[in-house]
Design an enzyme around this catalytic site. Sequence first.
Site, mmCIF file in Angstrom:
data_model
loop_
_atom_site.group_PDB
_atom_site.id
_atom_site.type_symbol
_atom_site.label_atom_id
_atom_site.label_comp_id
_atom_site.label_asym_id
_atom_site.label_seq_id
_atom_site.Cartn_x
_atom_site.Cartn_y
_atom_site.Cartn_z
ATOM 1 N N GLY A 100 -9.118 10.505 7.008
ATOM 2 C CA GLY A 100 -10.331 10.507 5.952
ATOM 3 C C GLY A 100 -11.432 9.955 6.214
ATOM 4 O O GLY A 100 -11.297 8.906 6.971
ATOM 5 N N ASN B 21 0.890 -0.953 -0.009
ATOM 6 C CA ASN B 21 0.075 0.106 0.023
ATOM 7 C C ASN B 21 0.996 1.189 0.134
ATOM 8 O O ASN B 21 1.286 1.644 1.195
ATOM 9 C CB ASN B 21 -0.947 0.069 1.283
ATOM 10 C CG ASN B 21 -1.703 1.436 1.354
ATOM 11 O OD1 ASN B 21 -1.657 2.113 0.678
ATOM 12 N ND2 ASN B 21 -2.653 1.001 2.289
ATOM 13 N N HIS C 146 -12.327 4.120 0.254
ATOM 14 C CA HIS C 146 -12.425 3.244 1.589
ATOM 15 C C HIS C 146 -13.255 1.859 1.330
ATOM 16 O O HIS C 146 -13.637 1.294 2.142
ATOM 17 C CB HIS C 146 -13.455 4.011 2.704
ATOM 18 C CG HIS C 146 -12.340 5.280 3.231
ATOM 19 N ND1 HIS C 146 -13.005 6.387 3.670
ATOM 20 C CD2 HIS C 146 -11.163 5.417 3.537
ATOM 21 C CE1 HIS C 146 -11.954 7.120 4.182
ATOM 22 N NE2 HIS C 146 -10.944 6.494 3.760
ATOM 23 N N GLY D 36 -13.275 6.240 14.941
ATOM 24 C CA GLY D 36 -14.339 5.269 15.216
ATOM 25 C C GLY D 36 -14.134 4.141 15.723
ATOM 26 O O GLY D 36 -14.983 3.767 16.608
ATOM 27 N N ARG E 104 -10.038 17.994 5.076
ATOM 28 C CA ARG E 104 -10.811 18.004 3.924
ATOM 29 C C ARG E 104 -12.215 18.440 4.560
ATOM 30 O O ARG E 104 -12.685 18.097 5.351
ATOM 31 C CB ARG E 104 -11.163 16.864 3.121
ATOM 32 C CG ARG E 104 -9.738 16.398 2.798
ATOM 33 C CD ARG E 104 -10.066 15.215 1.751
ATOM 34 N NE ARG E 104 -8.987 14.189 1.446
ATOM 35 C CZ ARG E 104 -9.032 13.257 1.736
ATOM 36 N NH1 ARG E 104 -10.076 12.280 2.019
ATOM 37 N NH2 ARG E 104 -7.824 12.285 1.600
ATOM 38 N N GLU F 280 -7.967 -3.548 6.381
ATOM 39 C CA GLU F 280 -7.875 -3.370 4.919
ATOM 40 C C GLU F 280 -6.968 -4.407 4.281
ATOM 41 O O GLU F 280 -7.153 -4.895 3.203
ATOM 42 C CB GLU F 280 -7.724 -2.034 4.360
ATOM 43 C CG GLU F 280 -8.737 -1.275 4.966
ATOM 44 C CD GLU F 280 -8.502 0.415 4.702
ATOM 45 O OE1 GLU F 280 -8.827 0.867 3.871
ATOM 46 O OE2 GLU F 280 -8.000 0.939 5.782
ATOM 47 N N ARG G 50 -2.901 -2.267 -3.070
ATOM 48 C CA ARG G 50 -3.838 -1.305 -3.189
ATOM 49 C C ARG G 50 -3.956 -0.282 -4.119
ATOM 50 O O ARG G 50 -3.012 0.339 -4.460
ATOM 51 C CB ARG G 50 -3.778 -0.472 -1.632
ATOM 52 C CG ARG G 50 -5.058 0.502 -1.465
ATOM 53 C CD ARG G 50 -4.830 1.301 -0.538
ATOM 54 N NE ARG G 50 -5.790 2.266 -0.351
ATOM 55 C CZ ARG G 50 -5.808 3.385 0.205
ATOM 56 N NH1 ARG G 50 -4.690 3.896 0.599
ATOM 57 N NH2 ARG G 50 -6.926 4.059 0.462
HETATM 58 P P1 ADP Z 1 -5.977 7.647 8.369
HETATM 59 O O1 ADP Z 1 -7.055 7.687 7.660
HETATM 60 O O2 ADP Z 1 -4.669 8.504 7.873
HETATM 61 O O3 ADP Z 1 -5.627 5.961 8.313
HETATM 62 P P2 ADP Z 1 -6.544 6.740 10.940
HETATM 63 O O4 ADP Z 1 -7.423 5.896 10.639
HETATM 64 O O5 ADP Z 1 -5.292 6.186 11.773
HETATM 65 O O6 ADP Z 1 -6.059 7.921 9.933
HETATM 66 O O7 ADP Z 1 -7.195 7.954 12.071
HETATM 67 C C1 ADP Z 1 -6.388 9.096 12.507
HETATM 68 C C2 ADP Z 1 -7.472 10.011 13.565
HETATM 69 O O8 ADP Z 1 -7.948 9.082 14.561
HETATM 70 C C3 ADP Z 1 -6.845 10.957 13.951
HETATM 71 O O9 ADP Z 1 -7.805 12.101 13.928
HETATM 72 C C4 ADP Z 1 -6.602 10.701 15.245
HETATM 73 O O10 ADP Z 1 -6.585 11.749 16.322
HETATM 74 C C5 ADP Z 1 -7.839 9.571 15.790
HETATM 75 N N1 ADP Z 1 -7.719 8.831 16.892
HETATM 76 C C6 ADP Z 1 -6.934 7.905 17.054
HETATM 77 N N2 ADP Z 1 -6.893 7.498 18.326
HETATM 78 C C7 ADP Z 1 -7.826 8.323 18.895
HETATM 79 C C8 ADP Z 1 -8.451 8.419 20.138
HETATM 80 N N3 ADP Z 1 -8.304 7.339 21.024
HETATM 81 N N4 ADP Z 1 -9.526 9.239 20.335
HETATM 82 C C9 ADP Z 1 -9.767 9.923 19.700
HETATM 83 N N5 ADP Z 1 -9.539 10.117 18.020
HETATM 84 C C10 ADP Z 1 -8.343 9.093 18.128
#
Ligand code: ADP
Length: 415
Positions: free
Chosen positions: A221, A7, A189, A343, A250, A396, A99
């Site tokens: 994202g 990826n 996604h 999430g 974004r 993924e 990917r």
């Molecule tokens: P990407 O889309 O780059 O793969 P990720 O899925 O890793 O990104 O998500 C990154 C986001 O997740 C960031 O905004 C980060 O602050 C948030 N995040 C990670 N851990 C936590 C947490 N414990 N509480 C709230 N937000 C979190």
Amino acid sequence: MNVFVLNCGSSSLKFQIVHTDPDLIERDEERVLAKGLIERIGSEAIITLQAENSPPVKQAAPLRDHRAALAYVLKWITSPESQIPAIASLSDIDAVGHRVVHGEERFNQSIRIDNEVVAGIEDCIDLAPLHNPANLKGIYAARELFGSNVPHVAIFDTSFHSTMPETSYLYAIPYQLYRRFKIRKYGFHGTSHRYMAYRYRKIAGKTREETNVITLHLGNGCSACAIKGGWSVDTSMGMTPLEGLMMGTRCGDIDPTVIEYLMHKEGSSLDEVFSVLNKRSGLLGISGLTNDMRDLLVEMEETQDRRAILAIDMFCSRVKKYLGAYLAEMNGADAVCFAGGIGENSPEIRQRILTGLDWFGIRVDDSLNRAAHGGKEMLISPAGSRVAVYVIPTNEELILARDTVRVVLDVPRIW
Ligand code: ADP
């Protein structure tokens, strides 16, 4: 089979070696033999490598480009000190899965890569100028370094959404523009939404046809997906990943007139305005502080910063609006699933999104919600809820590996 999953981002390379085959997939018994991440390709790169049952190894090295980064990884995986089970030389890798972000309408499923497919992915660059070139760098390098005997497969972020009906994917602009230029919603996604739908089926004991869920991938994202009868029928990202939910940097949905107005008012070029919408908007733009949700939550807690709170409120409100829209579009859903960094890890954000949806049968159990973080797959709605709510840490790479197996062995898609 040992599948090397690749990826590539603009300055990064992520990989996994997954030991898998159709029987292991059926039993959910695949193994990740090794994984790694190289960041800051183009300068002094930061490298993290990890073999199964070993602690991660951190390294740094000047890596000029993606080819140099991949060569570095391949040297490591075949060296005795990496101690990767079952991998002694490159001939122990049976296939490579790539990917690819944008597959346009021409790639509506994963496909074995040959020169014609490479040319097709190059043709999609127009629609994904930020993503496909990096994916292609990985493909060029891997085809060269693994040699011609190893099959390569492309798995597209867009292909899961190729089942959307016209009513979902068309923009209400002159139809000829769709016909001539393929201007439409594609969605992204796809592997993450697919993984959530697959896990939901497994956990809830449903068939594909019985899978009616709304999946929310909330990371840097963000996108929502309406999955009916196991297929994507709508999703929030559009022709590019800029549309839809508010994201880290974004803007998501916006009146296109803003673009022209901003160019006029600020004397900016089109590129400059798009840079604002892609890189300086979203959580970062509203808070003026950061695109990182974790940091915004700390600001909210510790300083009650007004704009940090506003950014969080807007983020949650937009997810809620998409949830409502999809519930209406699908005539209700059996489950809502959360994935992505936010999430999967933030009970606070999930709570804010789902509060006030009791009318739809959506409720959250506070203690289950608080317990769901750090990679735990959990049901977080109270027993007996009309709509189940799950946290499903996404995987993924697993979908990439499985599709690679499916394409190489030419078996039907059962997962
Ligand atoms: P990407 O889309 O780059 O793969 P990720 O899925 O890793 O990104 O998500 C990154 C986001 O997740 C960031 O905004 C980060 O602050 C948030 N995040 C990670 N851990 C936590 C947490 N414990 N509480 C709230 N937000 C979190």
